[in-house]
Design a protein around this motif. Structure first.
Motif, PDB file in Angstrom:
ATOM      1  N   VAL A 147      49.104  38.859  36.755  1.00  9.20           N
ATOM      2  CA  VAL A 147      49.404  40.173  37.337  1.00  9.20           C
ATOM      3  C   VAL A 147      50.530  40.075  38.356  1.00  9.20           C
ATOM      4  O   VAL A 147      51.453  40.895  38.376  1.00  9.20           O
ATOM      5  CB  VAL A 147      48.140  40.782  37.988  1.00  9.20           C
ATOM      6  CG1 VAL A 147      48.504  42.008  38.831  1.00  9.20           C
ATOM      7  CG2 VAL A 147      47.130  41.168  36.919  1.00  9.20           C
ATOM      8  N   THR A 153      42.435  47.154  40.435  1.00  5.83           N
ATOM      9  CA  THR A 153      42.426  46.199  39.318  1.00  5.83           C
ATOM     10  C   THR A 153      41.192  45.298  39.382  1.00  5.83           C
ATOM     11  O   THR A 153      40.865  44.743  40.433  1.00  5.83           O
ATOM     12  CB  THR A 153      43.693  45.326  39.350  1.00  5.83           C
ATOM     13  OG1 THR A 153      44.834  46.164  39.188  1.00  5.83           O
ATOM     14  CG2 THR A 153      43.666  44.283  38.242  1.00  5.83           C
ATOM     15  N   VAL A 182      44.188  42.125  43.141  1.00  9.36           N
ATOM     16  CA  VAL A 182      42.892  42.298  42.478  1.00  9.36           C
ATOM     17  C   VAL A 182      41.908  42.929  43.457  1.00  9.36           C
ATOM     18  O   VAL A 182      41.678  42.401  44.548  1.00  9.36           O
ATOM     19  CB  VAL A 182      42.345  40.952  41.967  1.00  9.36           C
ATOM     20  CG1 VAL A 182      40.883  41.084  41.544  1.00  9.36           C
ATOM     21  CG2 VAL A 182      43.175  40.448  40.803  1.00  9.36           C
ATOM     22  N   HIS A 230      39.350  41.853  37.734  1.00  9.99           N
ATOM     23  CA  HIS A 230      39.716  40.582  37.097  1.00  9.99           C
ATOM     24  C   HIS A 230      38.428  39.906  36.634  1.00  9.99           C
ATOM     25  O   HIS A 230      37.535  39.651  37.446  1.00  9.99           O
ATOM     26  CB  HIS A 230      40.455  39.705  38.114  1.00  9.99           C
ATOM     27  CG  HIS A 230      41.088  38.489  37.540  1.00  9.99           C
ATOM     28  ND1 HIS A 230      41.628  37.487  38.317  1.00  9.99           N
ATOM     29  CD2 HIS A 230      41.285  38.082  36.253  1.00  9.99           C
ATOM     30  CE1 HIS A 230      42.120  36.539  37.548  1.00  9.99           C
ATOM     31  NE2 HIS A 230      41.920  36.888  36.293  1.00  9.99           N
ATOM     32  N   CYS A 270      46.277  35.716  39.447  1.00 11.76           N
ATOM     33  CA  CYS A 270      45.570  36.917  38.988  1.00 11.76           C
ATOM     34  C   CYS A 270      45.804  37.152  37.500  1.00 11.76           C
ATOM     35  O   CYS A 270      46.081  38.280  37.058  1.00 11.76           O
ATOM     36  CB  CYS A 270      45.986  38.137  39.802  1.00 11.76           C
ATOM     37  SG  CYS A 270      45.838  37.907  41.572  1.00 11.76           S
ATOM     38  N   ILE A 318      41.804  41.693  32.304  1.00 14.44           N
ATOM     39  CA  ILE A 318      42.293  42.542  33.385  1.00 14.44           C
ATOM     40  C   ILE A 318      41.979  44.001  33.039  1.00 14.44           C
ATOM     41  O   ILE A 318      42.266  44.459  31.935  1.00 14.44           O
ATOM     42  CB  ILE A 318      43.819  42.378  33.588  1.00 14.44           C
ATOM     43  CG1 ILE A 318      44.156  40.971  34.081  1.00 14.44           C
ATOM     44  CG2 ILE A 318      44.349  43.427  34.560  1.00 14.44           C
ATOM     45  CD1 ILE A 318      43.654  40.651  35.467  1.00 14.44           C
TER      46      ILE A 318
END
Length: 625
Positions: A63, A39, A190, A41, A60, A554
């Protein structure tokens, strides 16, 4: 085989000295390629708002809350979910608060540890066990690794083993273990952080933000115009220094300047009080540094005709006899005609006392050890733009002409546009810090990048003098580069992506710099989804203009999602009431097939490594090495 290739494979063979070691690495790397993409960010325009930034970094952009809700929505109440999330965001502070309010017993620790281990297990599933192990705190890496991978067996040996570990943790130091688990969860949530410019100015704690970023495991920074201003100040540009000081006084962020970086304003304030005795000390200081700023900027403009910023030579157009000034060819009434240090014959020359103030400030800036350390961090981790996993990241604009074509700009004897212009800007910006022999070129250019209409970090004609000394707001209008009109068009964005070597079909531009005025119907998604404006809107003064607290982005294995955030109130409310930032999620693009590591920049590098390893394997088997 060419000699350089032969040398390369001989060096590679030293790392993998046998067929078995090669085979093992090929298998490992091939397996990694088939894991989900990590992921990413994206955040922008933080502007010194430490608490809001810290919270969004901790959660996040929602998330973590989404993962917790997915795991426990049917077994935990809403309040319990909120509490476990707050504990992950602020483990030390929340533990202390829970102990004071209701206490913690063995059952609470057992339940909390089990929940956090399960959350960490889910988040770790997209990474190799080796990568997760490296992300763990050293003191608890072995224990956490065992807890994450305990499996049921016929006699429940692993379960008993797991329970014994939990019991021992509770009896010895459960709080420290919870804090370590919370850190791991946030790190696993992340894989890569992108800061698309403007860490400094307006908010009160930019230095704390950089300290926090310096601890992050994987990030890049695309410089914003406010960042480059502070970088220029640290390099010794007196014009950049004057702008930094002026902004700090105007936005009341002197704590960052004086307490965090040890910049003394004493000489400026003493000079200002004597020069402008009818004003309060800080208003006098603001006026004094403003006049110094306009003089220093005039010197740069005259030194660099290539900048084509003669329209900003305002001081020579002041007529103190009738109290007017000509700006952009129009005569305006001044709201202040007391300029005792202004010499009409040479308006851009500093008086002896003004020069003493400018020199003292310069000495203070270039000798600030903490500021130097932070600016080194920005140079090491930052750049004018970034190409990452098929997306183009930059803070400001790609200068265009009135027809929407790449604007050709003449600087330093070259005519440049597009990517070449960005590359040149990056190179010259580094001269100011690293090349003392050519430093004046770099120092002047840092100021140019901060505020020039054709700067890729600014892109508008800044009217600082007019806003300070003219009441007629028609003089305040700041004309923008045509980019800000054309970047709504898909064709324009595809042209820019192509200029930077990216295919138009799957790539996007991630842009900061300009707050999205949601209350006026503006949308962050532009050019049919090819460009996303993610000005974070962290700055409190923008909230009434934008209607929200900005956007973050994201990008995970399933696609791109914009997160629109409501204003953050305070850490106290977050802790006491388990209050999170409310974020509305909008899907920008969903991948047709889940993105794997194979589809990323890292995957491309790994694939090339696998090819080299297979070649080396063949050389082993054929006896060439």
């Amino acid at each position: 085989m060419k000699s350089d290739k032969s040398k390369y494979y001989k060096l590679l063979s030293e790392k993998y000295p046998s067929v078995r070691s090669l085979t093992r690495e090929i298998i490992n790397l091939t397996a990694i390629l088939n894991l989900p993409k990590g992921t990413e960010h994206f955040m922008s325009d933080i502007h010194g708002e430490y608490e809001a930034f810290c919270h969004i970094l901790n959660n996040c952009s929602g998330v973590i809350r989404e993962k917790v809700e997915k795991l426990y929505s049917e077994t935990l109440s809403r309040e319990q979910i909120k509490e476990i999330c707050t504990l992950i965001y602020y483990p030390s502070e929340k533990l202390s608060l829970i102990k004071k309010s209701r206490g913690t017993d063995r059952e609470w620790y057992e339940t909390t540890l089990e929940q956090m281990i399960e959350i960490a297990r889910v988040l770790s599933s997209k990474y190799t066990r080796s990568k997760v192990r490296k992300a763990m705190p050293d003191d608890y890496a072995y224990i956490i690794d065992e807890l994450l991978h305990a499996q049921r067996d016929e006699d429940d040996n692993q379960v008993r083993y797991h329970n014994n570990i939990i019991d021992t943790i509770i009896s010895i130091n459960a709080d420290d273990f919870i804090i370590s688990l919370a850190g791991l969860i946030k790190r696993l949530a992340v894989d890569r952080l992108h800061i698309v410019g403007d860490i400094f100015d307006r908010g009160k704690s930019a230095e704390k933000i950089i300290d926090l970023l310096a601890e992050h495991h994987s990030l890049d920074i695309e410089w914003g115009n406010h960042d480059i201003l502070w970088m220029g100040a640290a390099c010794g540009s007196e014009a950049c220094i004057a702008n930094v000081v002026r902004n700090s006084i105007k936005y009341n962020t002197l704590n960052t300047l004086e307490s965090a970086y040890g910049i003394s304003l004493r000489k400026l304030i003493l000079f200002a009080e004597k020069t402008y005795p009818t004003l309060s000390p800080m208003k006098a200081a603001l006026k004094a540094i403003s006049v110094i700023q306009f003089k220093l900027e005039g010197q740069i403009i005259k030194r660099n005709p290539d900048y084509k910023m003669e329209n900003r030579l305002v001081l020579e157009n002041i007529d103190l006899t009738d109290g007017t000034v000509i700006s952009e060819g129009v005569k305006y009434k001044l709201n202040d005609t007391f300029f005792p240090t202004l010499n009409p014959e040479n308006p851009y020359e500093l008086t002896e006392k003004e020069q003493a103030v400018a020199s003292a400030l310069r000495e203070s800036f270039v000798n600030s050890h903490r500021l130097k350390k932070h600016v080194e961090f920005l140079y090491e981790n930052g750049s004018m733009y970034k190409i990452y996993n098929g997306n183009l990241l930059y803070h400001g604009c790609v200068p265009l002409d009135k027809n929407g074509k790449l604007l050709e700009i003449e600087l330093f004897g070259e005519r440049l546009s597009g990517r070449e212009y960005f590359d040149m800007a990056d190179k010259v910006a580094r001269l100011a810090f690293f090349e003392s022999g050519r430093q004046q070129i770099g120092l002047d250019f840092m100021w140019y990048l901060w505020c020039a209409p054709n700067s890729p970090l600014c892109g508008r004609n800044i009217k600082t003098f007019e806003r300070a000394f003219i009441d007629d707001k028609s003089a305040w209008r700041e004309e923008k580069n045509p980019y800000y009109d054309f970047y709504y068009q898909k064709q324009t964005c595809e042209m820019i992506l192509s200029e930077f070597g990216l295919g138009a079909e799957s790539s996007h531009i991630i842009n900061g710099h300009t707050p999205v005025r949601t209350v006026k119907g503006e949308l962050p998604i532009r050019a049919d989804g090819k460009l996303l404006v993610i000005d974070g809107g962290f700055c409190k003064e923008y909230h009434s203009t934008t209607g929200i607290a900005g956007y973050t982005l994201i990008y995970n294995s399933h696609g791109l999602r914009l997160k629109a955030h409501h204003p953050f109130r305070s850490v106290e409310e977050a802790l006491g009431e388990n209050r999170d930032i409310h974020s509305d999620s909008e899907i920008v693009e969903t991948e047709k097939h889940r993105m794997m590591v194979l589809d990323t920049d890292s995957g491309e590098t790994i694939s090339k490594t696998i090819d080299d390893l297979k070649t080396l394997l063949t050389m082993y088997r054929t006896g060439k090495i």
